[in-house]
Design a protein around this motif. Sequence first.
Motif, PDB file in Angstrom:
ATOM      1  N   TYR A 280     123.266  10.644  14.581  1.00  0.00           N
ATOM      2  CA  TYR A 280     122.038   9.905  14.823  1.00  0.00           C
ATOM      3  C   TYR A 280     121.601   9.911  16.283  1.00  0.00           C
ATOM      4  O   TYR A 280     120.419   9.761  16.577  1.00  0.00           O
ATOM      5  CB  TYR A 280     122.203   8.446  14.368  1.00  0.00           C
ATOM      6  N   SER A 281     122.544  10.058  17.216  1.00  0.00           N
ATOM      7  CA  SER A 281     122.216   9.833  18.623  1.00  0.00           C
ATOM      8  C   SER A 281     121.663  11.029  19.394  1.00  0.00           C
ATOM      9  O   SER A 281     121.032  10.835  20.426  1.00  0.00           O
ATOM     10  CB  SER A 281     123.449   9.299  19.365  1.00  0.00           C
ATOM     11  N   PRO A 282     121.876  12.293  18.964  1.00  0.00           N
ATOM     12  CA  PRO A 282     121.344  13.403  19.769  1.00  0.00           C
ATOM     13  C   PRO A 282     119.819  13.455  19.748  1.00  0.00           C
ATOM     14  O   PRO A 282     119.163  13.009  18.808  1.00  0.00           O
ATOM     15  CB  PRO A 282     121.945  14.647  19.096  1.00  0.00           C
ATOM     16  N   CYS A 283     119.275  14.066  20.792  1.00  0.00           N
ATOM     17  CA  CYS A 283     117.823  14.151  20.913  1.00  0.00           C
ATOM     18  C   CYS A 283     117.211  15.097  19.894  1.00  0.00           C
ATOM     19  O   CYS A 283     115.993  15.081  19.698  1.00  0.00           O
ATOM     20  CB  CYS A 283     117.437  14.574  22.326  1.00  0.00           C
ATOM     21  N   ASN A 284     118.027  15.942  19.228  1.00  0.00           N
ATOM     22  CA  ASN A 284     117.468  16.869  18.233  1.00  0.00           C
ATOM     23  C   ASN A 284     117.618  16.365  16.806  1.00  0.00           C
ATOM     24  O   ASN A 284     117.371  17.103  15.858  1.00  0.00           O
ATOM     25  CB  ASN A 284     118.080  18.264  18.386  1.00  0.00           C
ATOM     26  N   ALA A 285     118.028  15.108  16.636  1.00  0.00           N
ATOM     27  CA  ALA A 285     118.060  14.521  15.296  1.00  0.00           C
ATOM     28  C   ALA A 285     116.639  14.189  14.848  1.00  0.00           C
ATOM     29  O   ALA A 285     115.806  13.769  15.651  1.00  0.00           O
ATOM     30  CB  ALA A 285     118.914  13.256  15.294  1.00  0.00           C
ATOM     31  N   ALA A 286     116.360  14.383  13.571  1.00  0.00           N
ATOM     32  CA  ALA A 286     115.015  14.096  13.060  1.00  0.00           C
ATOM     33  C   ALA A 286     114.748  12.592  13.079  1.00  0.00           C
ATOM     34  O   ALA A 286     115.600  11.792  12.706  1.00  0.00           O
ATOM     35  CB  ALA A 286     114.862  14.640  11.644  1.00  0.00           C
ATOM     36  N   GLU A 287     113.556  12.226  13.504  1.00  0.00           N
ATOM     37  CA  GLU A 287     113.147  10.825  13.541  1.00  0.00           C
ATOM     38  C   GLU A 287     111.974  10.556  12.607  1.00  0.00           C
ATOM     39  O   GLU A 287     111.711   9.403  12.265  1.00  0.00           O
ATOM     40  CB  GLU A 287     112.754  10.419  14.971  1.00  0.00           C
ATOM     41  N   SER A 288     111.247  11.612  12.212  1.00  0.00           N
ATOM     42  CA  SER A 288     110.057  11.460  11.380  1.00  0.00           C
ATOM     43  C   SER A 288     110.096  12.470  10.243  1.00  0.00           C
ATOM     44  O   SER A 288     110.394  13.648  10.467  1.00  0.00           O
ATOM     45  CB  SER A 288     108.781  11.667  12.204  1.00  0.00           C
ATOM     46  N   LEU A 289     109.769  12.005   9.051  1.00  0.00           N
ATOM     47  CA  LEU A 289     109.722  12.858   7.864  1.00  0.00           C
ATOM     48  C   LEU A 289     108.298  12.849   7.322  1.00  0.00           C
ATOM     49  O   LEU A 289     107.753  11.799   6.978  1.00  0.00           O
ATOM     50  CB  LEU A 289     110.699  12.338   6.808  1.00  0.00           C
TER      51      LEU A 289
ATOM     52  N   ILE B 232     111.733  27.118  10.797  1.00  0.00           N
ATOM     53  CA  ILE B 232     111.402  27.292   9.378  1.00  0.00           C
ATOM     54  C   ILE B 232     112.698  27.177   8.579  1.00  0.00           C
ATOM     55  O   ILE B 232     113.662  27.905   8.833  1.00  0.00           O
ATOM     56  CB  ILE B 232     110.761  28.662   9.113  1.00  0.00           C
ATOM     57  N   ASN B 233     112.723  26.251   7.640  1.00  0.00           N
ATOM     58  CA  ASN B 233     113.846  26.116   6.694  1.00  0.00           C
ATOM     59  C   ASN B 233     115.196  25.988   7.400  1.00  0.00           C
ATOM     60  O   ASN B 233     116.189  26.596   6.997  1.00  0.00           O
ATOM     61  CB  ASN B 233     113.864  27.296   5.715  1.00  0.00           C
ATOM     62  N   ALA B 234     115.237  25.195   8.464  1.00  0.00           N
ATOM     63  CA  ALA B 234     116.492  24.964   9.183  1.00  0.00           C
ATOM     64  C   ALA B 234     116.463  23.566   9.790  1.00  0.00           C
ATOM     65  O   ALA B 234     115.399  23.026  10.102  1.00  0.00           O
ATOM     66  CB  ALA B 234     116.699  26.015  10.279  1.00  0.00           C
ATOM     67  N   SER B 235     117.643  22.993   9.977  1.00  0.00           N
ATOM     68  CA  SER B 235     117.773  21.650  10.529  1.00  0.00           C
ATOM     69  C   SER B 235     117.399  21.622  12.002  1.00  0.00           C
ATOM     70  O   SER B 235     117.773  22.518  12.773  1.00  0.00           O
ATOM     71  CB  SER B 235     119.216  21.166  10.356  1.00  0.00           C
ATOM     72  N   THR B 236     116.719  20.554  12.403  1.00  0.00           N
ATOM     73  CA  THR B 236     116.395  20.374  13.818  1.00  0.00           C
ATOM     74  C   THR B 236     117.648  20.267  14.680  1.00  0.00           C
ATOM     75  O   THR B 236     117.592  20.481  15.896  1.00  0.00           O
ATOM     76  CB  THR B 236     115.546  19.107  14.027  1.00  0.00           C
ATOM     77  N   ARG B 237     118.788  19.956  14.083  1.00  0.00           N
ATOM     78  CA  ARG B 237     120.039  19.821  14.832  1.00  0.00           C
ATOM     79  C   ARG B 237     120.480  21.143  15.466  1.00  0.00           C
ATOM     80  O   ARG B 237     121.369  21.165  16.306  1.00  0.00           O
ATOM     81  CB  ARG B 237     121.141  19.277  13.931  1.00  0.00           C
ATOM     82  N   PHE B 238     119.863  22.249  15.075  1.00  0.00           N
ATOM     83  CA  PHE B 238     120.199  23.543  15.685  1.00  0.00           C
ATOM     84  C   PHE B 238     119.570  23.728  17.063  1.00  0.00           C
ATOM     85  O   PHE B 238     119.870  24.715  17.741  1.00  0.00           O
ATOM     86  CB  PHE B 238     119.771  24.695  14.777  1.00  0.00           C
ATOM     87  N   ALA B 239     118.700  22.817  17.493  1.00  0.00           N
ATOM     88  CA  ALA B 239     118.066  22.952  18.814  1.00  0.00           C
ATOM     89  C   ALA B 239     119.085  22.602  19.888  1.00  0.00           C
ATOM     90  O   ALA B 239     119.130  21.489  20.408  1.00  0.00           O
ATOM     91  CB  ALA B 239     116.834  22.057  18.905  1.00  0.00           C
TER      92      ALA B 239
END
Length: 430
Positions: free
Chosen positions: A260-269, A379-386
């Motif tokens: 939850y804490s990294p800056c690349n975690a999704a905050e909006s769906l 595209i089709n990948a988690s934001t956590r990969f940033a």
Amino acid sequence: MDASSDSIHNLMADLGARARAASRPMAKAGTAAKNTALLALAAALRAQRPALQDANLRDLHAARESGLEPAFIDRLTLTDKVVEQMAQNCEQVAALPDPVGEIHGVRRRPSGINVGQMRVPLGVFGMIYESRPNVTIEAASLAIKSGNAVILRGGSEAIHSNHALAALVAQALQHAGLPADGVQLVPTTDRAAVGALITMPQFVDVIIPRGGKGLIERISAEARVPVIKHLDGNCHVYVDDGADLAMALKVTDNAKTQRYSPCNAAESLLVARGIAAEFLPRMAAIFVAKGVEMRCCAESRALLAAVPGAAPLLRDATEADWSTEYLAPIISIKLVDGVDAAIAHINRYGSQHTDAILTRDHPRAMQFLREVDSASVMINASTRFADGFEYGLGAEIGISTDKFHARGPVGLEGLTSLKWVVLGDGEVRI
């Protein structure tokens, strides 16, 4: 240590002058010397692990005495695993190609000259960071490989750990025949040192803050040298009409809840209305199982009212929610007409960090890539990969949402600049 303003200014001016002097031999160092320093540092980290952990215990004791939160203490702790990861980081950076001196884009002009660009170090950068002592090694290793000098200012809570780590860096540099002043740690915890560091353009070429929003806002407002930074990570996942449902559930879950804490975690769906009834209740069930609070638009809340266990976790979204970085088990949810509306929402409320589309429609995916104005678009990948490691950068010094120089995860190339080079054979301009 407490010191007068004059003594802090003199201390920082001395560090700056030494860094500037060290930047020249660092810039011309060969790849072999830089890699020798990195591998020596990796070996020293492993060999000196007990001594490092002894220094770290002093910081941990002070942190507990101050009543700092368990999550903060966890970030501060140099476990066996963290020390080994730091050593491996140095080895990984050593294995990366050396960007310095690379010439590319050479093209012949009608005059006969050949024009291209060469990658060169920035010079001196200042790194300001908070509780994680492993950042000392990440920043040092990237500075060494990119041929820069660096002045490190870690958090006061990690001062003993950082001193011990910086001493190993200095020894490794000397072992490789490089100047120990190539990597310096600010020895004081006085906050005035930060104010001095960010206002020394004669010594420092760029500042990189890594920490909370308050720290970065202060540095951005007061710095007299360029700053590579990001303030917020309000990252979005947009689920398009006709998205692969199983993929959308898996990727959205990972983007929000893997950490939850990294800056690349999704905050909006954002969810297209055409798939919302099929996707959103199933997604909410996953969030309910993990205790994720959902701040919903009116339509999405109505869809989720009947999901078992969801009621205590549902809230009406406010206007502020669309632009909030929670860094917590909270997510905002909004239904949109389609990709155009999703792009408009992201460009209005997003923080230009990382945004993803989940879709099987290639034209809409390409439109999303082109039109979303963010440092990383997926595209089709988690934001956590940033992340610099996930992008193959070996490590990262931070994330930039600026548009000049570096954007997104900043690795070795982000710590270099380009200069024009002209290759001729006696040509003169007519």
